[in-house]
Design an enzyme around this catalytic site. Structure first.
Site, PDB file in Angstrom:
ATOM      1  N   LYS A  49       0.817  -1.208   0.000  1.00 16.30           N
ATOM      2  CA  LYS A  49       0.000   0.000   0.000  1.00 16.30           C
ATOM      3  C   LYS A  49       0.855   1.264   0.000  1.00 16.30           C
ATOM      4  O   LYS A  49       0.400   2.322  -0.403  1.00 16.30           O
ATOM      5  CB  LYS A  49      -0.954  -0.012   1.180  1.00 16.30           C
TER       6      LYS A  49
HETATM    7  C1  LIG Z   1      -4.512  -4.669   1.308  1.00 11.14           C
HETATM    8  C2  LIG Z   1      -3.759  -5.936   1.280  1.00 11.14           C
HETATM    9  C3  LIG Z   1      -4.145  -6.983   0.429  1.00 11.14           C
HETATM   10  C4  LIG Z   1      -5.372  -6.906  -0.439  1.00 11.14           C
HETATM   11  O1  LIG Z   1      -5.251  -5.930  -1.419  1.00 11.14           O
HETATM   12  P1  LIG Z   1      -6.534  -5.408  -2.205  1.00 11.14           P
HETATM   13  O2  LIG Z   1      -6.075  -4.287  -3.045  1.00 11.14           O
HETATM   14  O3  LIG Z   1      -7.492  -4.981  -1.169  1.00 11.14           O
HETATM   15  O4  LIG Z   1      -7.031  -6.527  -2.985  1.00 11.14           O
HETATM   16  C5  LIG Z   1      -3.336  -8.095   0.404  1.00 11.14           C
HETATM   17  N1  LIG Z   1      -2.251  -8.214   1.194  1.00 11.14           N
HETATM   18  C6  LIG Z   1      -1.863  -7.237   2.023  1.00 11.14           C
HETATM   19  C7  LIG Z   1      -0.670  -7.426   2.872  1.00 11.14           C
HETATM   20  C8  LIG Z   1      -2.599  -6.057   2.086  1.00 11.14           C
HETATM   21  O5  LIG Z   1      -2.212  -5.074   2.915  1.00 11.14           O
END
Ligand SMILES: *Cc1c(COP(=O)(O)O)cnc(C)c1O
Length: 462
Positions: free
Chosen positions: A112
């Protein structure tokens, strides 16, 4: 470049407006009116370039007149300067034709950061130009919140409120949200699960008086600018492995369908992606929907991959919009049905179109643990549980193309699950070593819209 809503009843916006707004006023999500494409020569020219340069070339056509080329380049440079790896998104080899894309070298150790660090820079540049002030409210299953707080802490024109489900995030995740001392950061522990938090956020956006009064802005994965930032690493990974001269497959551990939707955009832009494989944990609404056409919410089962413990997968709406031939009324109808009955059934034509692009798989808790253990034994890689879900599903979808599995978080973010599977306690990188010594600051909240809005009004003085 204009952005339109997936529900067809909100005004078209520029990139800057769509970024500052988040959710459209008709409840829909913004998507580009047309997706720009790159030709084979332009894609081939990306191979071997620095990540920042690839980011500039891939994202430039989407931002319209919002920033000049020089401004945009400088913002990209600042966004990724704090990463702990020069490649930003390095590829590692797991097996003969299987690769791991490490997306966890940013400041909060999850993918993210790629989007959030950039969004922080873009918001700051845009708001300091206009003199406006905004209130960012985000809902998180753990990683979005820490990434948002890290990206917006200390910024002059922004207050950031993060709702996370009380008791349902890992200790590292919680501390990353509760230890920043900046006055503009507000971590809120909500009684409920992630869907409770996301539901409150949506209701807040639909309370137009409140929304306008605090100048609400959203940075959840529904924000188009976040999706856009994530498109870049599909290009960097695929061109490293021979694209556009050969196709590359991707497997993506998914909850809210944000990361994999970015892969779908990369493919729409012309990147030769073969399979796009959706990997879910036991909260498998996406896997069920892609196999049966029925999208039906169940209650969330807490898992060892908590960032994917989601039943209402917001970004799925964007791909439904395309699968329904960009018919906003049809999408609005499905979403009304979901709100009323907790389910909808995708039409035969739309399901066919989804299945032409996406494959999927689901991994149980035991399967996730076994994947962490097996990958350590066979490839000397310590995976976080989300990445382990991805690797397990990818192993069932290997074919002639190189397969890239996205590693979405650092194992040290989820030490309990990793230690349980392998006996090894993964250490935090040295730059985060004192996380457990810093004091925490958090407000416990009921899952109640009015209480939340009152708190935000009081803290922002709006
Ligand atoms: C947010 C997240 C996901 C899922 O991602 P999306 O974009 O919501 O599909 C998977 N793994 C981790 C570690 C995350 O922080």
């Amino acid at each position: 470049m204009q952005y339109i809503s997936t529900r067809g009843a909100a005004p078209a916006l520029t990139f800057e407006q769509a970024m500052l707004t988040g959710l459209a006023r008709d409840g829909g999500l913004y998507v580009p009116e047309t997706v720009p494409t790159m030709n084979e020569g332009e894609i081939a020219a990306l191979a071997g370039l620095p990540y920042e340069e690839i980011a500039f070339r891939v994202m430039r056509p989407f931002i319209g007149e919002t920033f000049t080329d020089d401004e945009f380049k400088a913002l990209i440079a600042k966004a990724y300067a704090g990463f702990g790896h020069d490649a930003r998104a390095p590829l590692k080899q797991l097996g003969p034709n299987h690769f791991l894309l490490e997306l966890f070298h940013g400041p909060t150790l999850a993918f993210k950061d790629f989007a959030m660090q950039l969004i922080g820079q873009l918001f700051q540049a845009s708001l300091s130009r206009s003199g406006d002030r905004v209130t960012i409210v985000g809902a998180t299953s753990g990683d979005t919140g820490s990434a948002a707080i890290e990206a917006f802490r200390g910024l002059k024109n922004v207050d950031v409120f993060i709702l996370f489900p009380h008791g349902r995030v890992s200790e590292v995740q919680r501390r990353q949200m509760t230890t920043p001392a900046d006055a503009n950061v507000h971590a809120l522990a909500v009684d409920g699960d992630f869907d409770t938090c996301q539901g409150l956020l949506k209701d807040m956006f639909n309370d137009f008086d409140f929304r306008d009064r605090v100048r609400l802005a959203g940075v959840n994965s529904i924000n188009w600018a976040r999706v856009l930032a994530q498109v870049v690493y599909y290009f960097s990974a695929a061109t490293s492995l021979g694209a556009p001269h050969r196709a590359v497959d991707f497997t993506v551990p998914t909850g809210n369908f944000g990361d994999i939707f970015a892969g779908y955009i990369a493919k729409t832009m012309g990147l030769p992606i073969g399979k796009l494989v959706v990997a879910t944990n036991q909260n498998d609404i996406l896997h069920r929907c892609l196999t049966t056409g029925v999208y039906q919410t169940e209650s969330v089962l807490p898992s060892i991959s908590p960032s994917m413990d989601i039943q209402v997968s917001s970004n799925f709406e964007r791909v439904l919009f395309d699968a329904y031939g960009r018919d906003g009324r049809a999408v609005a109808q499905l979403m009304d049905e979901l709100k009323g009955t907790g389910k909808f059934t995708v039409s035969q034509g739309a399901l066919q179109s989804l299945q032409d692009t996406f494959e999927s798989g689901r991994v149980s808790e035991e399967g996730t643990s076994a994947s962490i253990k097996r990958t350590l034994a066979h490839s000397a890689e310590l995976l976080c549980p989300h990445s382990a879900v991805g690797v397990a599903v990818a192993e069932n979808h290997l074919g002639a193309n190189p397969m890239v599995t996205l590693a979405t978080a650092h194992p040290a973010k989820f030490p309990a699950a990793v230690e349980e599977a392998t006996g090894i306690h993964p250490a935090l990188p040295p730059r985060m070593g004192d996380l457990f010594d810093r004091p925490e600051r958090v407000t416990r909240m009921p899952g109640d819209l009015k209480a939340l809005e009152a708190l935000i009004l009081e803290r922002t003085g709006a």
